[in-house]
Write an enzyme that holds these catalytic residues in place. Structure first.
Site, short mmCIF file in Angstrom:
data_model
loop_
_atom_site.label_atom_id
_atom_site.label_comp_id
_atom_site.label_asym_id
_atom_site.label_seq_id
_atom_site.Cartn_x
_atom_site.Cartn_y
_atom_site.Cartn_z
N HIS A 79 4.30 4.89 -4.91
CA HIS A 79 3.27 4.10 -5.57
C HIS A 79 3.86 3.30 -6.73
O HIS A 79 4.98 3.56 -7.18
CB HIS A 79 2.15 5.00 -6.10
CG HIS A 79 1.56 5.88 -5.05
ND1 HIS A 79 1.00 7.11 -5.34
CD2 HIS A 79 1.44 5.72 -3.71
CE1 HIS A 79 0.57 7.67 -4.23
NE2 HIS A 79 0.82 6.86 -3.23
N HIS A 137 -4.68 16.67 4.02
CA HIS A 137 -3.90 15.42 3.99
C HIS A 137 -3.70 14.91 5.41
O HIS A 137 -3.36 15.68 6.31
CB HIS A 137 -2.54 15.64 3.32
CG HIS A 137 -1.79 14.37 3.06
ND1 HIS A 137 -1.05 13.75 4.02
CD2 HIS A 137 -1.70 13.59 1.95
CE1 HIS A 137 -0.51 12.64 3.52
NE2 HIS A 137 -0.90 12.52 2.26
#
Length: 429
Positions: A107, A173
């Site tokens: 990110h 997830h």
């Protein structure tokens, strides 16, 4: 029926006629341990760690302590957890030098404002906080070869540290099985080349790389290896409710404590798929619904409940845009989701490209449904259209679009929080 669905920092109401609502899929909330102050549950976990000495005991003879924490895209309640962790470390060794490393993975860097929101001003002003940069090759150290064959490069602070601790949270997830535990290391503090190899097209397409799946999951296998090589010694992972409040905490051995948390959460989060032509879901609100990149996670729950040609209505603010230029361009520069899928599927692991994994999964979803509709009053409609999806300002507008696509008022499966459930696809009702 009016049902509140998480959206941004609040919720929206979905008004669905009873005769159209086939099922509401939510995790079982019974059995959540904590009903008192969140700090009490954190203290309980640290006072009785799983298969590990106390954190204070581990820190007693360690000079350099590295504490790894999640970045701005995760709702880890660090204002609560980090002060407790730091206090336990300093109870064991008041003279320990502590560095806090923000595990950004692939990110963007977490901003100063986001750090202040995450920790509070006191920790930001008094502690040494470093934001990991996966693209800074000079800040990495080589730690061997992953089981998959990729090179393992980790933030060099793991060699500075005498003790490595990680905090995080556990949720289902969509390709690593569960978040938390070993993910603080890979992808958290690894180099971009290591992350891209681990997130290669073959692994993402693997049948075991799915929500709630750990055994036989090749991404998980690599992540465990990286965690061991980094020297992760102790974790504090929490489970959060729909209001982002701590219901349970698990501390101790980085594998055993994580597996204990995954096991308890997995029992509650598993629900059988209920097939309907329309599936409505969300990403559980902010921060997970801040961009399309993260929004893909919740969409996988809806994917499990629609037939070929169904419609997904995704309620997600996407207030910060698409979440990655490479991710966005895969769709903007392709004629169809099928083209994106074919292009990425042909890329070998060693040539993996930035954000291709998220694009691969979104392409898979969009190939299955006739259309996906993003409900957002924050996002740029053109951006959504560029990515081969439809935009709606409200849920009512989205439902009208879905009815126009399918030609009639079809049944609906509602999944209020798509990242909070594990859909048992093999048991469709």
């Amino acid at each position: 029926m009016k049902i509140k669905i998480p959206y941004y920092k609040d919720s929206i109401s979905a008004d669905i006629p009873d005769w159209r609502l086939k099922a509401v899929l939510e995790p079982a909330h019974e059995g959540s341990r904590n009903t008192g102050p969140e700090e009490t549950e954190v203290e309980r976990a640290l006072s009785s760690p799983v298969n590990s000495p106390l954190l204070s005991a581990l820190a007693s003879d360690r000079k350099n302590v590295l504490v790894i924490t999640s970045d701005h895209t995760r709702p880890v309640p660090s204002r609560i957890t980090m002060p407790v962790i730091l206090r336990h470390i300093r109870e064991g060794n008041p003279d320990a030098e502590i560095k806090i490393l923000i595990a950004t993975g692939f990110h963007r860097a977490t901003t100063a404002e986001e750090l202040a929101d995450k920790f509070g001003e006191e920790i930001c002003s008094e502690e040494n906080i470093i934001v990991h940069d996966a693209f800074a090759s000079s800040e990495m150290v080589f730690k061997g070869v992953l089981p998959s064959g990729g090179e393992l490069h980790i933030n060099r602070l793991v060699d500075w540290a005498d003790l490595i601790v990680a905090e995080g949270f556990i949720e289902p997830h969509f390709f690593a099985g569960f978040s938390g535990g070993r993910k603080s290391i890979l992808p958290g503090i690894c180099s971009e080349r290591t992350i891209m190899y681990n997130h290669n097209a073959q692994f993402i397409a693997h049948p075991r790389a799915r929500t709630g799946s750990l055994d036989g999951n090749p991404l998980h296998t690599d992540m465990l290896f990286a965690s061991e090589k980094a020297g992760l010694a102790f974790i504090l992972n929490v489970v959060l409710d729909e209001n982002k409040k701590i219901t349970e905490a698990f501390a101790g051995h980085p594998v055993d404590a994580h597996l204990k948390g995954c096991g308890i959460l997995g029992e509650r989060a598993r629900v059988n798929a209920v097939a309907s032509p329309i599936a409505v879901t969300s990403n559980g609100g902010y921060p997970l619904d801040q961009n399309i990149y993260q929004t893909v996670k919740g969409m996988t729950a809806a994917e499990s409940c629609i037939p070929e040609g169904g419609v997904i209505i995704m309620i997600s603010s996407c207030c910060n845009g698409h979440g990655g230029e490479g991710f966005y361009n895969w769709f903007k520069d392709s004629a169809s989701p099928g083209e994106v899928w074919e292009k990425i599927s042909s890329i070998p692991p060693e040539e993996s490209l930035p954000d291709q994994w998220e694009a691969q999964i979104l392409a898979r979803i969009l190939k299955k449904c006739s259309r996906a509709i993003i409900v957002s009053s924050h996002a740029d409609p053109q951006m959504i259209k560029d990515m081969h999806m439809l935009h709606a300002e409200t849920f009512e507008q989205a439902l009208s679009l879905a009815d126009g696509i399918l030609g009639s008022e079809e049944k609906i499966t509602l999944i209020p929080d798509g990242v909070g459930v594990i859909i048992n696809e093999g048991t469709i009702q």
